[in-house]
Design a protein around this motif. Structure first.
Motif, PDB file in Angstrom:
ATOM      1  N   MET A   1      -0.673  -8.527   9.697  1.00 12.19           N
ATOM      2  CA  MET A   1      -0.515  -9.919  10.057  1.00 12.19           C
ATOM      3  C   MET A   1      -1.668 -10.768   9.510  1.00 12.19           C
ATOM      4  SD  MET A   1       1.561 -11.755  11.680  1.00 12.19           S
ATOM      5  CE  MET A   1       1.722 -13.322  12.399  1.00 12.19           C
ATOM      6  N   LEU A   2      -2.839 -10.183   9.477  1.00  9.96           N
ATOM      7  CA  LEU A   2      -4.000 -10.918   8.968  1.00  9.96           C
ATOM      8  C   LEU A   2      -3.872 -11.161   7.465  1.00  9.96           C
ATOM      9  CD1 LEU A   2      -6.835 -12.067   9.534  1.00  9.96           C
ATOM     10  CD2 LEU A   2      -7.733  -9.824   8.944  1.00  9.96           C
ATOM     11  N   ALA A   3      -3.343 -10.165   6.729  1.00  7.17           N
ATOM     12  CA  ALA A   3      -3.199 -10.314   5.283  1.00  7.17           C
ATOM     13  C   ALA A   3      -2.233 -11.441   4.941  1.00  7.17           C
ATOM     14  CB  ALA A   3      -2.718  -8.999   4.673  1.00  7.17           C
ATOM     15  N   GLU A   4      -1.146 -11.558   5.713  1.00  8.23           N
ATOM     16  CA  GLU A   4      -0.185 -12.637   5.456  1.00  8.23           C
ATOM     17  C   GLU A   4      -0.817 -14.002   5.708  1.00  8.23           C
ATOM     18  OE1 GLU A   4       0.554  -9.972   7.308  1.00  8.23           O
ATOM     19  OE2 GLU A   4       2.240  -9.026   6.286  1.00  8.23           O
ATOM     20  N   THR A   5      -1.632 -14.094   6.743  1.00  5.94           N
ATOM     21  CA  THR A   5      -2.299 -15.355   7.065  1.00  5.94           C
ATOM     22  C   THR A   5      -3.278 -15.750   5.964  1.00  5.94           C
ATOM     23  OG1 THR A   5      -2.110 -14.798   9.406  1.00  5.94           O
ATOM     24  CG2 THR A   5      -3.637 -16.552   8.833  1.00  5.94           C
ATOM     25  N   VAL A   6      -4.036 -14.777   5.477  1.00  5.92           N
ATOM     26  CA  VAL A   6      -5.012 -15.053   4.419  1.00  5.92           C
ATOM     27  C   VAL A   6      -4.285 -15.491   3.147  1.00  5.92           C
ATOM     28  CG1 VAL A   6      -6.730 -13.994   2.903  1.00  5.92           C
ATOM     29  CG2 VAL A   6      -6.794 -13.552   5.353  1.00  5.92           C
ATOM     30  N   CYS A   7      -3.208 -14.793   2.780  1.00  2.88           N
ATOM     31  CA  CYS A   7      -2.467 -15.166   1.564  1.00  2.88           C
ATOM     32  C   CYS A   7      -1.849 -16.553   1.694  1.00  2.88           C
ATOM     33  CB  CYS A   7      -1.388 -14.127   1.270  1.00  2.88           C
ATOM     34  SG  CYS A   7      -2.054 -12.586   0.617  1.00  2.88           S
ATOM     35  N   SER A   8      -1.345 -16.877   2.876  1.00  3.11           N
ATOM     36  CA  SER A   8      -0.772 -18.213   3.081  1.00  3.11           C
ATOM     37  C   SER A   8      -1.843 -19.291   2.993  1.00  3.11           C
ATOM     38  CB  SER A   8      -0.078 -18.273   4.440  1.00  3.11           C
ATOM     39  OG  SER A   8       0.978 -17.340   4.489  1.00  3.11           O
ATOM     40  N   ALA A   9      -3.026 -19.014   3.529  1.00  2.00           N
ATOM     41  CA  ALA A   9      -4.128 -19.978   3.454  1.00  2.00           C
ATOM     42  C   ALA A   9      -4.587 -20.159   2.012  1.00  2.00           C
ATOM     43  CB  ALA A   9      -5.282 -19.517   4.332  1.00  2.00           C
ATOM     44  N   VAL A  10      -4.641 -19.080   1.250  1.00  5.06           N
ATOM     45  CA  VAL A  10      -5.032 -19.175  -0.160  1.00  5.06           C
ATOM     46  C   VAL A  10      -4.008 -20.002  -0.929  1.00  5.06           C
ATOM     47  CG1 VAL A  10      -5.258 -17.823  -2.289  1.00  5.06           C
ATOM     48  CG2 VAL A  10      -6.415 -17.088  -0.210  1.00  5.06           C
ATOM     49  N   ALA A  11      -2.721 -19.805  -0.617  1.00  3.95           N
ATOM     50  CA  ALA A  11      -1.671 -20.573  -1.289  1.00  3.95           C
ATOM     51  C   ALA A  11      -1.773 -22.051  -0.941  1.00  3.95           C
ATOM     52  CB  ALA A  11      -0.298 -20.026  -0.913  1.00  3.95           C
ATOM     53  N   ALA A  12      -2.015 -22.356   0.329  1.00  7.93           N
ATOM     54  CA  ALA A  12      -2.142 -23.756   0.741  1.00  7.93           C
ATOM     55  C   ALA A  12      -3.350 -24.418   0.078  1.00  7.93           C
ATOM     56  CB  ALA A  12      -2.247 -23.843   2.258  1.00  7.93           C
ATOM     57  N   ALA A  13      -4.465 -23.705   0.021  1.00  2.97           N
ATOM     58  CA  ALA A  13      -5.659 -24.260  -0.624  1.00  2.97           C
ATOM     59  C   ALA A  13      -5.417 -24.468  -2.120  1.00  2.97           C
ATOM     60  CB  ALA A  13      -6.840 -23.325  -0.414  1.00  2.97           C
ATOM     61  N   GLY A  14      -4.751 -23.537  -2.745  1.00  2.00           N
ATOM     62  CA  GLY A  14      -4.450 -23.683  -4.169  1.00  2.00           C
ATOM     63  C   GLY A  14      -3.537 -24.858  -4.451  1.00  2.00           C
ATOM     64  N   THR A  55       0.181   0.692   3.160  1.00  2.00           N
ATOM     65  CA  THR A  55      -0.240   1.763   2.261  1.00  2.00           C
ATOM     66  C   THR A  55      -1.749   1.941   2.282  1.00  2.00           C
ATOM     67  OG1 THR A  55       1.642   1.283   0.844  1.00  2.00           O
ATOM     68  CG2 THR A  55      -0.116   2.576  -0.116  1.00  2.00           C
ATOM     69  N   ALA A  56      -2.486   0.850   2.350  1.00  2.00           N
ATOM     70  CA  ALA A  56      -3.944   0.932   2.304  1.00  2.00           C
ATOM     71  C   ALA A  56      -4.521   1.629   3.523  1.00  2.00           C
ATOM     72  CB  ALA A  56      -4.536  -0.470   2.177  1.00  2.00           C
ATOM     73  N   PHE A  57      -3.855   1.520   4.675  1.00  2.00           N
ATOM     74  CA  PHE A  57      -4.386   2.113   5.898  1.00  2.00           C
ATOM     75  C   PHE A  57      -3.657   3.393   6.293  1.00  2.00           C
ATOM     76  CE2 PHE A  57      -5.378  -2.471   6.374  1.00  2.00           C
ATOM     77  CZ  PHE A  57      -6.747  -2.346   6.232  1.00  2.00           C
ATOM     78  N   SER A  58      -2.892   3.966   5.374  1.00  2.00           N
ATOM     79  CA  SER A  58      -2.150   5.183   5.662  1.00  2.00           C
ATOM     80  C   SER A  58      -2.851   6.396   5.043  1.00  2.00           C
ATOM     81  CB  SER A  58      -0.735   5.069   5.103  1.00  2.00           C
ATOM     82  OG  SER A  58      -0.087   6.304   5.136  1.00  2.00           O
ATOM     83  N   PRO A  59      -3.238   7.377   5.861  1.00  2.00           N
ATOM     84  CA  PRO A  59      -3.871   8.572   5.301  1.00  2.00           C
ATOM     85  C   PRO A  59      -2.908   9.380   4.417  1.00  2.00           C
ATOM     86  CG  PRO A  59      -4.117   8.529   7.700  1.00  2.00           C
ATOM     87  CD  PRO A  59      -3.253   7.397   7.317  1.00  2.00           C
ATOM     88  N   MET A  60      -1.629   9.349   4.730  1.00  2.00           N
ATOM     89  CA  MET A  60      -0.653  10.071   3.928  1.00  2.00           C
ATOM     90  C   MET A  60      -0.551   9.457   2.531  1.00  2.00           C
ATOM     91  SD  MET A  60       1.355  12.631   3.873  1.00  2.00           S
ATOM     92  CE  MET A  60       1.711  13.088   5.537  1.00  2.00           C
ATOM     93  N   ALA A  61      -0.632   8.131   2.426  1.00  2.00           N
ATOM     94  CA  ALA A  61      -0.583   7.472   1.117  1.00  2.00           C
ATOM     95  C   ALA A  61      -1.807   7.839   0.292  1.00  2.00           C
ATOM     96  CB  ALA A  61      -0.492   5.957   1.295  1.00  2.00           C
ATOM     97  N   TRP A  62      -2.990   7.883   0.911  1.00  2.00           N
ATOM     98  CA  TRP A  62      -4.202   8.245   0.181  1.00  2.00           C
ATOM     99  C   TRP A  62      -4.158   9.699  -0.256  1.00  2.00           C
ATOM    100  CZ3 TRP A  62      -7.045   4.927  -2.143  1.00  2.00           C
ATOM    101  CH2 TRP A  62      -7.127   3.633  -1.662  1.00  2.00           C
ATOM    102  N   ALA A  63      -3.582  10.564   0.554  1.00  2.00           N
ATOM    103  CA  ALA A  63      -3.414  11.960   0.150  1.00  2.00           C
ATOM    104  C   ALA A  63      -2.471  12.043  -1.045  1.00  2.00           C
ATOM    105  CB  ALA A  63      -2.878  12.786   1.313  1.00  2.00           C
TER     106      ALA A  63
END
Length: 143
Positions: A1-14, A55-63
């Motif tokens: 949820m935080l990543a979506e908020t950050v991307c939306s804020a970056v888009a609005a600023a751009g 994917t970034a926070f999944s140990p199975m993906a990193w394996a």
């Protein structure tokens, strides 16, 4: 949820920066900035950001990435060993090149450096050098 908020804020600023750039009558730059600003918003809307965060926070993906890395290293190691075993890199089987080089039809000119015959002379560099075509071109251009 935080990543979506950050991307939306970056888009609005751009988009805000693009609006200011357009106000300054630099429309091409404004359109380019708007295009870059819409990329994070599009990634949020397609769900790619959520997938990346999962994917970034999944140990199975990193394996899985680790297994892919080991497989890549095995491929590269076997390729290097195979190249070293066959000779120089990119040459293929060395026996075939040696046999082809020994044939007279496979090689280039057979004359060595010390053996210059009548065939080695360029035909235009004989006694009377003819530069009439070059002179005609120079006269045509007024030189």
């Amino acid at each position: 949820m935080l990543a979506e908020t950050v991307c939306s804020a970056v888009a609005a600023a751009g988009l805000g920066i693009a609006a200011i750039t357009a106000y300054r009558k630099r429309f091409l730059s404004a359109a380019r900035i708007a295009a870059y600003a819409l990329v994070p918003l599009g990634l949020v809307m397609t769900g790619a950001v959520q997938w990346l965060a999962d994917t970034a926070f999944s140990p199975m993906a990193w394996a899985g990435f680790g297994v892919l890395g080991v497989a890549w290293m095995l491929f590269m190691t076997t390729r290097a060993v195979e190249r070293r075993r066959t000779g120089e890199a990119g040459k293929g089987v060395p026996g075939k090149e040696r046999k082809a080089a020994a044939e007279p039809s496979a090689s280039g000119p057979a004359l060595g450096r010390g053996q210059r015959g009548a065939a080695a002379k360029p035909p235009a560099a004989a006694d009377g050098e003819d530069f009439s075509d070059i002179e005609a071109i120079l006269k045509k251009h007024g030189l």
